[in-house]
Structures are given as C-alpha cells and as structure tokens.
Scaffold this active site. Structure first.
Site, short mmCIF file in Angstrom:
data_model
loop_
_atom_site.label_atom_id
_atom_site.label_comp_id
_atom_site.label_asym_id
_atom_site.label_seq_id
_atom_site.Cartn_x
_atom_site.Cartn_y
_atom_site.Cartn_z
N THR A 21 210.95 -12.28 44.31
CA THR A 21 211.18 -11.96 45.73
C THR A 21 210.07 -11.05 46.25
OG1 THR A 21 212.71 -10.28 44.93
CG2 THR A 21 213.68 -12.29 45.83
N LYS B 275 207.86 -10.60 49.96
CA LYS B 275 207.60 -9.34 50.67
C LYS B 275 206.11 -9.19 50.95
CE LYS B 275 211.57 -7.58 48.20
NZ LYS B 275 212.03 -6.94 46.96
C1 26Q Z 1 222.69 -7.89 31.11
C2 26Q Z 1 223.47 -7.43 30.06
C3 26Q Z 1 223.26 -6.18 29.49
C4 26Q Z 1 222.28 -5.36 30.03
C5 26Q Z 1 221.50 -5.80 31.07
C6 26Q Z 1 221.70 -7.07 31.62
C7 26Q Z 1 220.85 -7.54 32.72
C8 26Q Z 1 220.62 -6.72 33.82
C9 26Q Z 1 219.81 -7.15 34.87
C10 26Q Z 1 220.27 -8.79 32.70
C11 26Q Z 1 219.46 -9.21 33.74
C12 26Q Z 1 219.22 -8.40 34.84
C13 26Q Z 1 218.36 -8.76 35.96
C14 26Q Z 1 217.78 -9.92 36.13
C15 26Q Z 1 216.90 -10.17 37.28
O1 26Q Z 1 216.58 -9.26 38.05
N1 26Q Z 1 216.47 -11.42 37.50
C16 26Q Z 1 215.63 -11.73 38.63
O2 26Q Z 1 216.45 -12.11 39.72
C17 26Q Z 1 215.70 -12.27 40.90
C18 26Q Z 1 216.66 -12.56 42.03
O3 26Q Z 1 217.18 -13.84 41.91
C19 26Q Z 1 214.66 -13.37 40.74
O4 26Q Z 1 213.88 -13.40 41.90
C20 26Q Z 1 213.78 -13.10 39.52
O5 26Q Z 1 212.93 -14.19 39.29
C21 26Q Z 1 214.65 -12.85 38.30
O6 26Q Z 1 213.85 -12.47 37.19
#
Ligand code: 26Q
Length: 837
Positions: free
Chosen positions: A661, A665
């Site tokens: 995203t 921006k």
């Molecule tokens: C899960 C379990 C335990 C600890 C942490 C997590 C966890 C926390 C956050 C797993 C994943 C995330 C975040 C993922 C993330 O930010 N993904 C992004 O999402 C965006 C919005 O859709 C996309 O634009 C990005 O490409 C993607 O990487």
C-alpha cells in the site's frame, strides 16, 4: 459539487475551550502552558465538538437500524488522531488560526501526540484507512480490536543496530478515547466442558472451572470527511474479574484469583511485533479469543435489545476477518448461538456462514496461522470441540464430493483439513465457514486461486473474489502534503478529497511547462522539509536537489532491502573506479523495523547503516551518494518522507508481496515507481502506463516455476558477473565491517549457500540484480530530462484514482457486506452566525 460541512466548526468556542482546559487541567494560563499541555487541552476541546456528531450518528443508527460491518482486526495502525480529525471536520485551518492567536503553532502541537501504533505495518494501516473511508462514505461500521498497553516498539539505532524500546503510548493518557464500562463483557479461558440435558431433553454443553477476565471497551471516534458522520473504533482492555481476596483461605480460590489477576494484567500488555513466521505463542491465542469473544457478545447483546430472532443476526451484522487472526469469531459465534441461545447446529451454522467473511493478506506458507491442538484445546476447550465438529462435517463433505471420482481424497484432506497433523489451521477454518474469501490485489487473488488455495477454489469458486487495497487521500495527501493538495485543488477543485478519480483531470497539465515547474517546486519544498528532518534526526546533510530514492516498509527478506543496498554498494564501486563518470546525485533513504527475533532482517539494518557510514564519509565521491536510515519509521514520519520522494522502491520478489500500500501512497505524492511486477504494482502500471514506471525483474510466474521445479543457481551469476561478485565479496572482506570481517557472512551465505531446507538466494536477489541496475540507469536518464520527469510524476498523481480506499470500501460494501449508506441530517435548531455564511 462542493462538500459543505454539516457540522460548523466554532473557532471562538474552540479557543475559549482550550484556554479553559489549560486552566482547569493544569492551573496555568496560555502563556505558561507547554506544547504538551496545549495539545491535551486542544484535543479535549476538539472532542467536545466531535461528541455531538458522534451522538447524532449513533442516534440515526438506532432509528434506522441499518446493517453494520464489524471489522475485526488485531491491528489498527492509526497514527496520530488530532490533525486528521481536524482535517475530517474541515476545521484544520480554523484550528491552526485559533492556536496561532493563542500563541502556538499547530504543527508543534500535533508533534506532541504519540502515534497510536497498534499495528505492525500494511495490514494494520489498511484497517485504519478502511475506517476513514467507511465513515467518509456514510457506512455504519465498527472497528474492533485490542487496546494494547504497548504498541509497536520504538526503534533506536545504536552503533548501526536496531534496539527495541517499549512504546508507552498511553503515558500521558489518551484525550480522544472514551471508556465505556457499561459495555463490559466477561471472557472465559481454560477449564473443561460439561454436558447436561435441557428441558426438552437436548444435550447442552458448557465450560466450567475456567479463569475469567473482564473486557472493558474504549471507543475512539472515526470521523467522516465533512459529512458529520462518526463511526467507532472499539478497542478492548482487560481487567481482573474479582479484586484479590485477602481473606480467601481456600487454596483453590486463592490460586484462581491470582491466575485471573495475572491473566488480566498480561492479555493486552503488548502487540506482537512480528508479521512474518508465526510461532504458536499462547498469549497471542489468548489475545485473539479475548477481543473476538468480547466483540461478539457485545454485538449480540445490542442486537437482542431491539430484535427478537437471533436466527436473523446476519441481516444486521457482517463480520470481516482481517486475516486469520480473528478467525475464532467463527466457533465463538457458534458457541454463543448454540450454548446461550439454544440454536441447533444447523441454525447456528446458517447464521455464521452468512455473517463471516475472510481477507487473506499473504501467500507465504510460513505465515499461515496454525495452532497445536494441545494448546488450543487446553485454552479453549469448548471452542475446540466446535472446531472438531466443523472439521468432521467438512471432511464428510469432501468425501461426498470426491469419493468414487478418481480424485485422491486423502490428498484433499491433507490440503484442506481444518485439523490436521496435530494442528488447527486457521485459514482453512475461515475459508470453510466464511461466505467470502478475498485477496488484496488482482495478482494476489489469482495466485491464491491457482496455487495456494487451489483446492478450496475448486470446491467453493463462488466464495473467491478480489478487493484491491487502497489508501486514504485525506491523510496521505491532504494532511501529509498540504502544498500539493492545495495545488491540486487550485487546478481541478476539491472533489478529489472524496472522489479520487477526479485526479484524472490533472492529465491536461502533464505537458504544461508552467504546471510542471509548480509541481516540481512543491516536490522540492517537501524535499527541503525532509532534509531538515534528516539533519535533525540523523545529523546528515542531504542535498534536496539530489534524487530522493526511498524504500520505507517493514524489513523482510522478500521485500529485498538487501537488493537495494547491494546495488548502492555497486554504484559506489563504480564511482570509486571512475570518479568522473556521469552521475546524478542520489540520496538513498531507508526506513524499516525488523521483528525483534528476525536475525537476517536485523543484520540487514546493520549493513545499511555500515554502508551509509562508509559512503557518507568518503571524500573521494564528493557527496554524490548519501545513504540515510531513518530511525523509527512510523505513520507520522511516513507522511513527511513519502511527500518528499522522487523514486518509490517497490522491489519485492515477484509473487511475494500480496499488495503493498506504500506503493500507492508514493504514487499519490508524485513519486515514480521502481518495482517488480508484484502485488498492486501490476495495477499501478496498468493505470499509469509502463512508460511512467520503471519495471524490472522476474515475473511472478517465472519465480513460481523456479520454486516448483527447483532450477535457479545463484552461484552461476556470482561466477559470471564481476560486479555482483565484487559486492558480495565486499560483504565478507571487511570493507564495511573492518573490525569484524565475518559480521555480514550470514547475508553472504543466504545468497550463495543453501541453509537447511532453504535454497540459496530464496528471494532471487542475484537473479534480478542486473535488471534492477539497468532500471536504475533508466531512472537516472529520465530524471536528467526534467520535463520528462515532471510529466511522469504528474501522470502518477493523475492516475492514482483507483487506489483510494474509498473505491476499495465501496466494493466491499456492495459486493461482500451488502451495506446501505446512512445520511446524517444537518443539525437543526442552531442558526449559523452571519460570519459563517
Ligand atoms: C500472526 C500471528 C502471530 C504473530 C504475528 C502475526 C502476524 C501479524 C501481522 C502476521 C501477519 C501480520 C501482518 C501482515 C501484513 O501486514 N501483510 C500485508 O498486508 C498488506 C495489506 O493487505 C499488504 O499490502 C501487504 O502486501 C502484506 O504484506
């Protein structure tokens, strides 16, 4: 159509209110007040004016009883609220003026507010943008999340290394939140399940011997732009159920009350700062169940106040799961409906499968959430028994569908089973029970359907759909880049603020020399603003006339900050070898937090800082390259950084970035994308035209083919490309770490030697290196032609329309949620003063 504020901001009232607050809160006059005190007083004054709209919106909800979306998310990366609320109330200028008259600068007052960093990165920020759009588009919505005591850690750079410092964001209180103890819920953990027969002889289940915790909600107003509409972000805090009983001599009771106290103290303590590989941490699962259970109980209570048939809950509520993190909503809703409202399995399943929808944000297998059965069933015994039953029925469905068809049913269960190999697989649960499964960019959704979730797509094709991400132009242009915002409004009017497709009208200026000059002059001013920030924070002087080449995002191997810095090392080698070569001055800017336990990511930060030290201090290259690592990248400094960028680095390994995203921006702020054909970059190029972006590297299909058929050999490139070889050798010969030449060997090894089951250079950095370097040469060529560059940059702004989160939310609302807009009637009973006319 010019938007009129339904809500008129009363500047004089605001001024009086700030003075009054400073006096009663701090016993000070305006002259004596600090910036922090004035911030607190101003926020309180603003809240007074928000409350009115908030109450009216909620009243209209009560009258009209519209369907609502509940956006369940473990993360809301809100950033600062004050300036944004002022913007959305259309009161930014009057507030600026009011504070000026009181002797204060709005900018300095805004800087007093800590970021609400209740999220890691993209997924959390997306949730925040969605709330802004929901309110602006008049959609009834709740955000539901956790009120973490400590948000995303603050990053300090010491000796080039990342150090994590706790983010005590509530230290000075949060003037814009509202505690709502009247909506407190109780959430139960542990214990065991017992059964009994109800009056009709039906077997019923309940959880006993549990530890309980109180969930207390705090509400934050989400203000729509200029429409008097206020939605709510409800974040839950945990408090102990019974205060500690000193007279409790019963050992069991004593034990329990200590346990419950501890539970309440720990649950909302801290945001997990990792967004990569998922480890099954018990506290994380507790957090998930805690906020999901509280939210659902609360929604159902509210529903039952004005409706009598719980079987129709889905007509009034839809629950959107932001990734799998809130998937427990599915079995929790089943539990409430069956155990507390005595619905049959089929009745409950009907409601659940019509009210829950799931968004997937990742394709990386190691990021798919799974929980060991042992942990899951111990913590949530009743919920586990429900998941078991969902799984049993789903496996039966697989058999019904594939038995005697020649398809390997065992393989289908291996791929799609919800409980498999000792683990509960959350994505599979969300897909089976949800009525919608969406990816976040066209390419991402296509890869889900053909690769990762292919078996599910074959079984439930109707569930799958794409919702390309978006961003809010209110924060990321109107607030972040006031000069460009004003320029755009002068050219095409202000409708872009609520309808970004109007940006297309800028296209007629793309070849206009005067407009180009104005445009580039604004970019220059923003670069001066960033240069000042860098001087203050890094002590590095950068030239605002150089190309500002920016990569800001979480640090991840797949995002390939390593490719960027290796290329900088290569450029430096070139310059050293040919001091008089043609070279356009460059400033390379990085900002990135690494998960605290992610070694390779942290070492990459050290490498960037070490390279920066060497290059920035080498007199031989005449300041032609500067490398800057901006400490503690977050929403508030993103606004300054992105507004100043010329080049937007979006260089993930094709197929790995679900959407991105940040790319949007940058585009909104007139930076040109240098990127791979990955995530939403594909759609950006589609909108802006490939002549207005710099695209390089393997395609997603090429990467997927290499991965599936194992045919990539980075050593070959190392042996054949002298430039590549030179920079890689410099990783291990002490060029950037003379005191410890082996410091960066793990990075070198990751590129050339397989480790464990991982292949060498898993992210195809060497494969893409030459193509990246060539694209960078094209960037330089284009920038040297200032008319061409100005045109490219302007065309990026002109074609950004699709990437507003307003467009994304309209699609969710119509295609998934089935929501209707609710209008708030203009306030009656108060005549505007003449001066307001
Ligand atoms: C899960 C379990 C335990 C600890 C942490 C997590 C966890 C926390 C956050 C797993 C994943 C995330 C975040 C993922 C993330 O930010 N993904 C992004 O999402 C965006 C919005 O859709 C996309 O634009 C990005 O490409 C993607 O990487």
């Amino acid at each position: 159509m010019v938007k009129r504020p339904q809500f008129t901001f009363d500047k004089d009232l605001f001024k009086r209110s700030v003075e009054y607050n400073v006096r009663t809160m701090y016993r000070r006059t305006m002259k004596e007040a600090t910036d922090q005190q004035v911030f607190q007083a101003s926020a309180m004054a603003l809240k007074d004016q928000i409350i009115d709209c908030w109450m009216r919106t909620q009243k209209v909800f009560d009258e009209k009883d519209p369907k609502q979306v509940v956006y369940l998310s473990m993360e809301f990366l809100m950033g600062r609220a004050f300036g944004n609320d002022a913007i959305n109330l259309m009161a930014y200028e009057p507030i600026k003026q009011a504070l000026k008259e009181l002797g204060f600068k709005l900018n300095a007052i805004e800087d007093q507010e800590p970021d609400a960093a209740l999220g890691n990165g993209g997924l959390g920020r997306l949730a925040a943008c969605f709330l802004d759009s929901l309110a602006t588009l008049n959609y009834p919505a709740y955000g539901a999340g956790i009120r973490y005591q400590y948000g995303m850690f603050k990053q300090e750079i010491r000796d080039g290394y990342q150090v994590e410092v706790p983010d005590n964001w509530l230290e000075n209180g949060n003037p814009l939140e509202l505690r709502r103890p009247e909506y407190t819920q109780e959430v139960h953990f542990g214990g065991y399940v017992t059964s009994y027969l109800d009056r009709n002889g039906r077997t019923m289940y309940k959880q006993e011997g549990y530890s309980a915790v109180k969930a207390v909600p705090y509400d934050l107003p989400i203000i729509g732009y200029g429409n008097g509409f206020v939605d709510t972000l409800r974040i839950w805090d945990a408090e102990p159920v019974v205060s500690f009983k000193l007279d409790s001599f019963d050992r069991g009771e004593y034990q329990k009350s200590v346990e419950q106290e501890n539970l309440a103290r720990t649950i909302c303590n801290v945001l997990y700062p990792c967004d990569d590989h998922i480890q099954g941490k018990e506290l994380r699962l507790k957090q998930q169940y805690f906020f999901v259970s509280a939210t659902l109980q609360c929604a159902i209570q509210k529903y039952m106040k004005t409706h009598d048939d719980i079987r129709k809950l889905h007509e009034k509520y839809v629950f959107q799961l932001n990734d799998t993190h809130p998937t427990l909503a599915i079995p929790e809703l089943m539990r409430i409906l069956m155990d507390e409202y005595a619905l049959t399995w089929d009745e409950a399943w009907n409601v659940v499968t019509k009210s829950c929808a799931y968004t997937n944000h990742t394709i990386m297998a190691e990021a798919l959430e799974k929980w060991p059965i042992e942990l899951f069933s111990r913590l949530l015994p009743r919920i586990y028994s429900i998941v078991e039953e969902i799984n049993r029925r789903f496996e039966r469905e697989i058999h019904n569908r594939y038995d005697n068809t020649g398809v390997d049913v065992g393989h289908k269960i291996y791929k799609m089973g919800i409980i498999y190999d000792g683990q509960v697989r959350m994505a599979n649960l969300a897909i089976v029970a949800g009525f919608s499964v969406n990816g976040v960019a066209e390419l991402h959704t296509a890869i889900l359907m053909t690769e990762e979730l292919r078996d599910f797509y074959e079984m439930f094709p109707e569930k799958f759909n794409n919702k390309t991400n978006g961003i809010t132009q209110r924060r990321f242009l109107l607030h972040a880049n006031p000069n460009l915002a004003k320029w755009v409004t002068d050219k095409i009017g202000d409708e872009w603020i609520t309808d970004l497709s109007h940006m297309k009208e800028l296209e007629i200026y793309a070849d206009d020399t005067k407009a180009q000059k104005e445009f580039m002059n604004i970019k220059y001013k923003n670069k001066v603003r960033l240069a000042k920030y860098i001087l203050e924070h890094n002590g590095i002087e950068v030239d605002p006339r150089s190309i500002f080449d920016v990569q800001v995002k979480r640090l991840h191997e797949y995002k390939r900050q390593l490719l960027n810095i290796l290329h900088i090392m290569y450029l430096y080698n070139q310059l050293k070898a040919n001091p008089n070569m043609e070279f356009k001055k460059r400033t390379f800017i990085f900002g990135a937090k690494a998960a605290a336990g992610y070694k390779t990511a942290k070492l990459t930060i050290k490498l960037i800082n070490s390279v920066a030290d060497v290059i920035n201090n080498d007199p031989d290259i005449d300041d032609k390259i500067k490398v800057v690592f901006i400490e503690n990248y977050r929403v508030s400094n993103a606004e300054i950084i992105i507004a100043a960028a010329d080049v937007s680095e979006q260089i993930s390994t094709a197929s790995k970035e679900a959407s991105g995203t940040g790319n949007m921006k940058f585009m909104l702020n007139g930076a040109v994308t240098l990127g791979t054909m990955d995530g939403a970059n594909v759609e950006i190029v589609e909108e802006v035209g490939e002549e207005n972006a710099f695209i390089f590297g393997l395609s997603s299909q090429e990467v997927i083919n290499y991965e599936n058929y194992g045919g990539y050999d980075p050593k070959k490139i190392f042996n054949e490309d002298q430039n590549v070889r030179q920079v890689l050798v410099q990783l291990v010969d002490g060029t950037y770490s003379p005191e410890d030449p082996d410091l960066f060997r793990p990075l070198y090894d990751s590129l050339l030697n397989r480790h464990g089951t991982d292949r060498a250079d898993r992210y195809f950095i060497l494969a893409d290196f030459e193509s990246y370097a060539a694209a960078q040469r094209e960037v330089e060529k284009a920038y040297n032609d200032s008319k061409r560059w100005a045109k490219m940059a302007m065309l990026n702004v002109a074609n950004v329309g699709k990437f507003s989160s307003d467009r994304t939310i309209e699609q969710y609302a119509q295609e998934i949620w089935g929501l209707e807009k609710v209008m708030i009637p203009a306030r009656r009973g108060r005549k505007p003063k003449k001066t307001e006319a």
